[in-house]
Design a protein around this motif. Sequence first.
Motif, mmCIF file in Angstrom:
data_model
loop_
_atom_site.group_PDB
_atom_site.id
_atom_site.type_symbol
_atom_site.label_atom_id
_atom_site.label_comp_id
_atom_site.label_asym_id
_atom_site.label_seq_id
_atom_site.Cartn_x
_atom_site.Cartn_y
_atom_site.Cartn_z
ATOM 1 N N MET A 9 1.206 -1.382 0.363
ATOM 2 C CA MET A 9 -0.058 -0.254 0.036
ATOM 3 C C MET A 9 1.165 0.842 0.448
ATOM 4 S SD MET A 9 -3.240 -0.792 2.565
ATOM 5 C CE MET A 9 -2.415 -0.896 3.694
ATOM 6 N N TRP A 258 -3.622 4.620 -11.487
ATOM 7 C CA TRP A 258 -4.778 4.164 -10.153
ATOM 8 C C TRP A 258 -3.787 4.612 -9.068
ATOM 9 C CZ3 TRP A 258 -2.517 1.251 -6.091
ATOM 10 C CH2 TRP A 258 -3.372 0.561 -5.550
ATOM 11 N N GLU A 259 -4.998 4.565 -7.765
ATOM 12 C CA GLU A 259 -4.317 5.148 -6.689
ATOM 13 C C GLU A 259 -5.554 4.893 -5.458
ATOM 14 O OE1 GLU A 259 -5.244 9.571 -5.642
ATOM 15 O OE2 GLU A 259 -6.960 9.604 -7.745
ATOM 16 N N SER A 260 -4.085 5.123 -4.719
ATOM 17 C CA SER A 260 -4.633 4.165 -3.319
ATOM 18 C C SER A 260 -4.082 6.089 -2.865
ATOM 19 C CB SER A 260 -3.875 3.377 -2.882
ATOM 20 O OG SER A 260 -3.039 3.997 -2.397
ATOM 21 N N PRO A 261 -4.973 5.878 -1.617
ATOM 22 C CA PRO A 261 -4.930 6.735 -0.187
ATOM 23 C C PRO A 261 -3.413 7.485 0.212
ATOM 24 C CG PRO A 261 -6.586 5.883 1.109
ATOM 25 C CD PRO A 261 -6.417 4.741 -0.547
ATOM 26 N N ARG A 262 -2.315 6.116 -0.518
ATOM 27 C CA ARG A 262 -1.381 6.535 -0.523
ATOM 28 C C ARG A 262 -0.344 6.256 -1.299
ATOM 29 N NH1 ARG A 262 0.294 4.699 5.470
ATOM 30 N NH2 ARG A 262 1.659 5.742 5.699
ATOM 31 N N SER A 288 4.844 4.272 -9.590
ATOM 32 C CA SER A 288 3.708 4.258 -9.168
ATOM 33 C C SER A 288 5.225 5.428 -7.651
ATOM 34 C CB SER A 288 3.450 2.969 -7.789
ATOM 35 O OG SER A 288 2.517 2.442 -8.458
ATOM 36 N N LYS A 367 -4.600 -2.070 -9.576
ATOM 37 C CA LYS A 367 -5.750 -2.373 -8.820
ATOM 38 C C LYS A 367 -5.458 -4.101 -8.177
ATOM 39 C CE LYS A 367 -10.599 -2.158 -9.057
ATOM 40 N NZ LYS A 367 -12.040 -2.392 -10.175
ATOM 41 N N THR A 402 -6.146 -8.300 -3.456
ATOM 42 C CA THR A 402 -6.012 -6.232 -3.360
ATOM 43 C C THR A 402 -5.219 -5.980 -3.370
ATOM 44 O OG1 THR A 402 -8.035 -6.692 -2.182
ATOM 45 C CG2 THR A 402 -8.633 -6.778 -4.550
ATOM 46 N N ARG A 403 -5.142 -4.477 -3.839
ATOM 47 C CA ARG A 403 -4.889 -3.690 -2.288
ATOM 48 C C ARG A 403 -5.229 -2.042 -2.358
ATOM 49 N NH1 ARG A 403 -2.364 -7.598 -1.807
ATOM 50 N NH2 ARG A 403 0.476 -7.473 -1.771
ATOM 51 N N LYS A 404 -5.689 -1.448 -1.425
ATOM 52 C CA LYS A 404 -6.168 -0.645 -0.921
ATOM 53 C C LYS A 404 -5.215 0.858 -1.149
ATOM 54 C CE LYS A 404 -8.170 -3.336 2.801
ATOM 55 N NZ LYS A 404 -8.520 -2.902 4.397
#
Length: 404
Positions: A9, A258-262, A288, A367, A402-404
């Motif tokens: 993450m 793509w993006e996650s919170p971090r 990334s 994702k 999966t990754r958050k």
Amino acid sequence: MKSLSYAAMLVCAMLLSSAPAARSEIEIKIPSRGPRTEIATVPVLPQYMYRDTIGFGSGEPNWGGPYQIAASGALTARAGYDYNYLKHCVWLGDSLIVADAALRVVPGDSCASRMTLSRLGKPLTVDISAPGAVRRIRALVSPPKGWTRESYSYGMVDPEYDEPFGVKRRTLEAELPRDPVLRRTVLKMIDSMLPYPKQYRDTVYVPVRKVTSFRDMVELDAELMALTCQKEPQPLPPLTFYTPMATETEVVAIDYVWESPRVLTLAMTENACYQAGGGRSSQTVYRSFDKRTGVPLSPEKTFSKRQLRKMKKAVAEAIARDRNMTVEEVFSAFADVHCVGPDFVKPAYGEAGWDDLTLPFTLALDKGGYRVNYPGGDLTGFGEDGFWNVFVPYYRVSAKTTRK
């Protein structure tokens, strides 16, 4: 490190084979004199389009064209590659629907009403006769919500060469967030990705220029290009188009993936065409970044030795499937270039283990897995082959899918 599922993450793994050898350089900072040529936005205009109908031996609609890719009654869809803009284009009837650097066409039945396009690993199948078909196609190449796209171009003539062979034209595009705080961070990410013209000498001239916008970056790029020319270049208006086969043109597009919170993942697509049509190339490389700092995150703090070994095997297997090779052939090809055993002997597969080989690939989080880039020239021996990529699901390296 606790687990890959937590660290992934946080980290984009940039698995480079080894640190590049230190090179002695003398850096000289010089005052910025501003851009050496005109910087302008470049719309895709029909009068400047150059549809290549030769094909150059390509049987697929990704190059040359335009090729028919779908039909419904009298309505047809065609796709082609435009060598003035270095973009893939899709026409519906006589109307240009999209022109995009990262767009690809998935070959299919050219007489069917359904066609499949793909962009940065995201496929789209659409019936050209269905309501909303144009909207869906354009949505595939549009920036995500809260983002916008900027595009600038510049050109110059190097007096070292006779025209038109000395013409250089470069277009840079980027998807940028509207949020001003994130925008500044993304500019740092883009700055680390852009392939600025390089000075392959002991003396490196660095313009002193404050970069606060993407346009500033393009102006810096133009200034560096002028510095690396052996003679003083002459400005060329960006909308002055020469015959593409007799010039050197390039487009570099940075897109949101793509993006996650971090974590934020971007893709850089480079399309190029050199003098007399030689060296046509197209490649997409994924990266990334930490969304707070804009810094690429290190794989050394992400993977344990066991996980790294599993990652190498998964990548080699994915490459083998993609290139119709065996894992042994993939291992041996990379080992021949990047693996040195005892007494400086390059071991073949079976004589060395995965721990001895550091695959020369980079990867980014998406994702459902990793977008893995690797140098195609290491497998083909052809220096102009750029980076190719494969997809490796997360579960090949950890239990998480999966990754958050």
